[in-house]
Design an enzyme around this catalytic site. Sequence first.
Site, PDB file in Angstrom:
ATOM      1  N   ARG A  45     -15.654  25.960 -10.193  1.00  0.00           N
ATOM      2  CA  ARG A  45     -16.411  26.670 -11.231  1.00  0.00           C
ATOM      3  C   ARG A  45     -17.139  27.833 -10.572  1.00  0.00           C
ATOM      4  NH1 ARG A  45     -21.376  25.095  -9.530  1.00  0.00           N
ATOM      5  NH2 ARG A  45     -21.655  22.962  -8.820  1.00  0.00           N
TER       6      ARG A  45
ATOM      7  N   LYS B  44     -14.435  13.755  -4.269  1.00  0.00           N
ATOM      8  CA  LYS B  44     -14.575  14.190  -2.882  1.00  0.00           C
ATOM      9  C   LYS B  44     -13.611  13.465  -1.942  1.00  0.00           C
ATOM     10  CE  LYS B  44     -19.388  15.762  -3.003  1.00  0.00           C
ATOM     11  NZ  LYS B  44     -19.553  15.790  -4.446  1.00  0.00           N
TER      12      LYS B  44
ATOM     13  N   GLU C 277     -19.967  10.062   5.330  1.00  0.00           N
ATOM     14  CA  GLU C 277     -19.652  11.085   6.322  1.00  0.00           C
ATOM     15  C   GLU C 277     -20.590  10.980   7.513  1.00  0.00           C
ATOM     16  OE1 GLU C 277     -18.141  14.784   3.477  1.00  0.00           O
ATOM     17  OE2 GLU C 277     -20.105  14.866   4.467  1.00  0.00           O
TER      18      GLU C 277
ATOM     19  N   HIS D 113     -30.978  18.182  -0.097  1.00  0.00           N
ATOM     20  CA  HIS D 113     -29.592  18.573  -0.358  1.00  0.00           C
ATOM     21  C   HIS D 113     -29.448  19.521  -1.549  1.00  0.00           C
ATOM     22  CE1 HIS D 113     -28.722  15.532   2.588  1.00  0.00           C
ATOM     23  NE2 HIS D 113     -29.210  14.589   1.814  1.00  0.00           N
TER      24      HIS D 113
END
Length: 673
Positions: free
Chosen positions: A297, A116, A200, A235
Amino acid sequence: MFKSVLVANRGEIACRVFRTARRMGLRTIAVHSEADADALHVREADEAVLIGPAPARESYLDGAKVLAAAKATGAEAIHPGYGFLSENADFAEAVMAAGLVWIGPPPASIRAMGLKDAAKKLMIEAGVPVTPGYQGEDQSVETLTAEAARIGYPVLIKAVAGGGGKGMKLVERPEDFASGLASAQREGESSFGDPRVLIESYITRPRHIEVQVFGDSHGTVVHLHERDCSLQRRHQKVIEEAPAPGMDAATRKAVTDAAVRAAKAVNYEGAGTIEFIADASDGLKADRIWFMEMNTRLQVEHPVTEAITGVDLVEWQLRVAAGEPIPLKQEDIPLNGWAMEARLYAEDPANGFLPSIGTLDHFRLPDDIRVDTGVDQGGEVSQFYDPMIAKLIVHADTREAAAEALAGACAEVEIWPVKTNAGFLVRCLEHPRFVSGDVDTGLIAAESERLTERLIPPALIAAGLADRFEEKRRAVSLGHEENTSPWAGWRGNSLGFRLNSAPSMRAVGAVDGERREVLLTDRQEGYASWYEAIVDGDVIKVAPGGVDADRLTSGVWVEDDLVSSFERPDVTVLFSRGDALEFRDWRSAGASASGPASDGALRAPMPGKIVATPAKPGDIVTKGQPLVVLEAMKMEHALVAPFDGVVETIGAAVGEQVVDGAVLATVNPEGKQ
């Protein structure tokens, strides 16, 4: 086009790929662990190969064993599905080096987007807006703590190699940062072999918007519109839909253009998803949507895109992997109607969503919608793999019609004894905020009590207890059982007896562990007979042993509605709006009728590994405070204090493997030390 394909995966996604491959005339090959020897995906393939023991690291995650299976069966191509090896660039290279077709993006693209932090840097260079945060190499606790303070709380900690909500922790206060960081690092190491994290800024009203992209080896990249996956719990996605509610044409163009730029920046081929986070505090705005990550994917939620576009994404994957161009130009990809998908999981919403494992003794899913599943009746939900049972997918002309259809489909689910989230899904889909499109990733957390609470109406209590009473009555009349029924009965135990009047009979039982009773009176008119039941002052007409010939369903008639049921000698199960309600003999259920952890003992809900013990003996704790953290079924599960009290014992150490039912901690109420 190659002639055979091996799916390096299991369950629902393997069955999904086989379906398209068979339609295209390809030979299908499955791999399986010892635990999956009789699994549905094994039975649906033309050929199957055992590749190892149940743990994924010794079977589905062992690339060498998968390649050996491909060689042994003469497979020409490998489809990785999602999860497991699907985003493993080393495995992709090994497949290609073995002379096989890799049905996925180039290894370089996987690597570019696999971490990430590196992906965000690449997106900044490509002009794609990214969420403010920290993606640095310095992973010391001191630096990460300082960066979190700089960004400003609340913050999200994410495993750099993470996905599917694993290794992601929301931290709202500085004092909770250290524990959140440790948990994210543990999950990152356990699930992906990489403990590194990024941080973040947490958007207070976030929407999860993602764009399906597709590239080919001829330099073309297209998008197939957006999906909204904002309804999440911890999440992890619960309901997905396409298109996104409230998305206007200008915002759609901005986000899909950004997604195409992102895919082109890594020379992408095959199916992929660019995920964005949007600030929904003032609706969806083009300048308030930021890149989050790319999944290199096929996504779990790909069916909703297929529904609105009419495209079979697996067929596109196979054709593009064989060197063919993308079948449609961008301007020819339609967007028709509205689609929604619900993820049906083996988990218990009433008990903190803990996963549920076991055999599917009774298994019925709706048959008038698209259902993607990897299990059937008699199958098993194993402790070793993801607890998803099925995906339920609907398509309609409008969002309102799609939500109503999906709620109805979830309400038809009948599964026992494995617990599911079907009833929870119904309540989510019927929640006023969801119906209106006022959705963000915090909706479920904000409405948790309302969405997880199962309110059992008096009519269902009457139906279940009457059904159990009738079973006991029939057993006695047939001589199968003596008249000692604890269902406080009839023949000599009648209540309110009056000459020339039907006697009333009291049936007592455990309804989901809680003691309840109903007063029953025999009624008959012509050939029809039923019970007049009184529960909590309500008078209800119930008739056990009913049959609906149209649905081939048996159950209990309640007034004019048939409630489906499932019978065992020790239990009657009624299925209502997705929930499975258990009715038992009160004496046999009495030991557990007071509810979970009523004695202060916290038991392991399934086998697993202890990864943390936040409390120690002697600690004063409050209800809901984590005491022990168990890792099982690829996730961490916190076992919390059932009430305010004092920790008496901690029964397991960090790193210890525990069995199902093991007592991991005990709590005494305050003042009872």
